[in-house]
Design a protein around this motif. Structure first.
Motif, mmCIF file in Angstrom:
data_model
loop_
_atom_site.group_PDB
_atom_site.id
_atom_site.type_symbol
_atom_site.label_atom_id
_atom_site.label_comp_id
_atom_site.label_asym_id
_atom_site.label_seq_id
_atom_site.Cartn_x
_atom_site.Cartn_y
_atom_site.Cartn_z
ATOM 1 N N ASN A 14 0.785 -1.208 -0.027
ATOM 2 C CA ASN A 14 0.086 -0.032 -0.019
ATOM 3 C C ASN A 14 0.825 1.267 -0.021
ATOM 4 O O ASN A 14 1.065 2.074 1.033
ATOM 5 N N GLU A 17 0.389 6.471 -2.990
ATOM 6 C CA GLU A 17 -0.269 6.497 -4.117
ATOM 7 C C GLU A 17 -1.703 5.652 -3.878
ATOM 8 O O GLU A 17 -2.659 6.150 -4.063
ATOM 9 N N ARG A 18 -1.357 4.639 -3.606
ATOM 10 C CA ARG A 18 -2.447 3.540 -3.230
ATOM 11 C C ARG A 18 -3.481 4.016 -2.087
ATOM 12 O O ARG A 18 -4.559 3.820 -2.338
ATOM 13 N N TRP A 57 -5.955 0.690 5.824
ATOM 14 C CA TRP A 57 -5.100 0.016 4.800
ATOM 15 C C TRP A 57 -3.617 -0.065 5.251
ATOM 16 O O TRP A 57 -2.856 -0.504 4.664
#
Lengths: 284, 312
Positions: A14, A17-18, A57
């Motif tokens: 992760n 950017e993700r 995340w």
């Protein structure tokens, strides 16, 4: 996962950017959900999108397959009116089907307008403000005295810091050396009926927390790298609770909603939804 | 009663390591017994009842059975929303204990009169509402609440209440305790009025009136069957409580109305208006008819009048 009181700092798959892309997806869900249900509180949802993406995340040790896993980190959303986007985060993270988001605020839906327990992944119902931090203190104290590995994270709003109950808890946490507790303040500078500065000015907020013996960091609440690095550094000091004051913009991500009190209440029209989707670069 | 409570809680905590006790900076000469024996499960949360209740909810969410403790209205009113939202809505194992229910702190003034607590607590979901009459009930109910999965409110007296029940008296969740049987009138009391009721009962018997005496320590769950039996078998009901409207009198009246009983009934209780003078518990009770004489008089009136009449 090994029991540790340090937050994971490895972004792994992760990347920044993700994570930012996840945040945009959550924003897009919230816009559609609030539009569909003619609900409100969109500005409050958008200001914490990046924080939630980073938590769900990257930071939190959770297992959507086993939402009641005993050693999971506990996350409490104390600003329960930001329900649309937390439901979106939980669904996208796999706690329940994304398709269920369509039922938000519909008759008979479990996805009520303020975050409600019973929805997989939700630790505490909230809606009335000033409840999350005391409950988080109880969880952290239970973990501390029971030598349990989980961490407790509470996300509150700025307006919510008007509540006396929060200051009771702010006194309590350092007294009991709750360094397994992290408070994040979504400091978007607008509360429900005015600017924080005009209603009950919180400044100097960091100094207030320092005076109460918290370990304090201030971050740009929309800078994913800063968020990830800061959450990874918790506890900032052994023996002290940590607070991250995240400077955010209400309505962040949709230009015509940014820094506008009105978007605490307004429902976007179909045209506004399409404009928002274009700005967010997401098409759900 | 508070001594019976803390001794019993210590006994239970000996074998149940999930039991915690949190106080709101009150409990001098009472809670030390627990604090000294179980320091890791004891906490003085300070003069901060909202946080105390939230912390209790958080501990319960990670598997603890938490007793919160303070006096009079302090553990319920300032933190009412924490009780409603955090504790009751989530059906958590938090047991709220108030010492000095009713007019126990009579001379301390209105702030210390817990005379609306039962009504307020009884409006909340998932909550057991209990007010024991003597140390035997207090001990038994503490045990019941500790093993019950869900929240509870326990209204205690202070210290030194006499034991009224025989040793071995059975106390069950949601059940009234029949202290004496009779056929002329039933006197139902909740909490610490039972001693006065028993003295009044002796007087009434001398006058040839035979009351059934029910101690009803649970406002929720309510022993509806005992109320309906009393209505059918004794024909008149007098409720006695150290509390204003919304307590056992209200609950019994509602039960009777729902089940179509139009019988002689009178709720002997405190008026809604605040008490503005100092006085002992006994004096303040008596001023509003919560005395042997007051109970005798009310029972006599009920026995004399036609069943459909209204007392005032």
């Amino acid at each position: 996962m090994s029991p540790t009181h340090r937050y994971g700092s490895d972004l792994g798959m992760n990347t920044v950017e993700r994570l930012s892309a996840f945040a945009q997806t959550l924003r897009a869900h919230a816009v559609r959900m609030v539009h569909r249900s003619r609900a409100s509180h969109l500005g409050s949802c958008l200001s914490m999108a990046d924080i939630l993406a980073c938590l769900y995340w990257n930071t939190l040790r959770i297992d959507p397959e086993h939402p009641n896993w005993q050693d999971r980190d506990r996350f409490i959303l104390s600003k329960g009116h930001g329900a649309a986007i937390i439901y979106a985060a939980l669904a996208e993270r796999g706690f329940f089907p994304v398709g269920e988001l369509k039922t938000y605020c519909e008759s008979g839906s479990r996805l009520t307008g303020h975050i409600t327990s019973g929805v997989p992944g939700v630790e505490l119902s909230s809606g009335s403000l000033g409840h999350g931090l005391p409950v988080g203190c109880g969880m952290a104290l239970g973990a501390k005295r029971g030598n349990l590995p989980f961490r407790t994270v509470v996300l509150c709003s700025d307006g919510e810091l008007d509540e006396g109950s929060n200051w009771e808890a702010i006194l309590f946490a350092p007294q009991h050396e709750l360094d397994n507790l992290l408070l994040i303040v979504d400091f978007n500078k607008i509360q429900s009926f005015g600017r924080v500065k005009e209603v009950l000015d919180l400044d100097p907020l960091a100094d207030k927390f320092r005076a109460f013996r918290w370990a304090v960091r201030e971050v740009d609440g929309h800078n994913m790298q800063q968020l990830a690095d800061t959450f990874a550094a918790v506890p900032f000091e052994q023996g002290r609770p940590s607070v991250v004051i995240a400077h955010t913009v209400k309505g962040k991500g949709v230009s015509f909603m940014e820094d506008q009190l009105a978007w605490h209440y307004k429902t976007p029209s179909a045209e506004q939804v399409e404009a928002a989707m274009r700005e967010l670069g997401v098409d759900l | 009663m508070r001594t019976a409570f803390i001794n019993q809680l210590c006994t239970l905590a000996d074998t149940d390591e999930h039991i915690w006790l949190i106080c709101g900076d009150l409990g001098y000469s009472v809670l030390e017994a627990f604090a000294d024996r179980f320091p890791s499960r004891y906490l003085n949360a300070g003069v901060a009842e909202q946080n105390m209740t939230g912390v209790a909810a958080g501990l319960a969410l990670v598997g603890k059975t938490v007793f919160t403790y303070s006096i009079a209205n302090f553990p319920i009113m300032r933190c009412l929303e924490q009780i409603r939202n955090d504790v009751c809505y989530h059906n958590l194992n938090v047991k709220i204990v108030s010492v000095g229910g009713g007019l126990a702190y009579g001379s301390h003034g209105y702030t210390h009169h817990a005379v609306e607590d039962l009504a307020i607590m009884n409006a909340l979901p998932n909550l057991i509402v209990a007010a024991p009459a003597d140390p035997i009930e207090a001990r038994a109910i503490t045990t019941i609440l500790a093993s019950h999965q869900g929240p509870a409110y326990l209204r205690l007296g202070k210290a030194g209440e006499p034991v009224l029940h025989a040793a071995g008296t059975k106390v069950e969740l949601g059940r009234a305790i029949q202290v004496a049987d009779g056929s002329d009138v039933t006197i139902i009391s909740i909490g610490g009025m039972l001693g006065t009721v028993l003295k009044a009962s002796d007087e009434l018997r001398l006058q040839g009136i035979h009351p059934r005496i029910l101690s009803m320590p649970f406002l929720t769950p309510l022993d509806t069957a005992a109320i309906l039996d009393a209505a059918e078998e004794t024909g008149a009901i007098l409720t006695v409580e150290e509390h204003g409207p919304g307590g056992i009198g209200t609950a019994v009246a509602e039960t009777l109305a729902i089940h179509g009983h139009a019988l002689a009934f009178h709720p002997l209780r405190l008026a809604k208006s605040p008490i503005k003078v100092s006085g002992t518990q006994e004096e303040l009770r008596s001023a509003q008819g919560l005395s042997v004489e007051g109970i005798v008089q009310a029972a006599e009136l009920l026995c004399r009048r036609p069943h459909s009449a209204v007392i005032r």
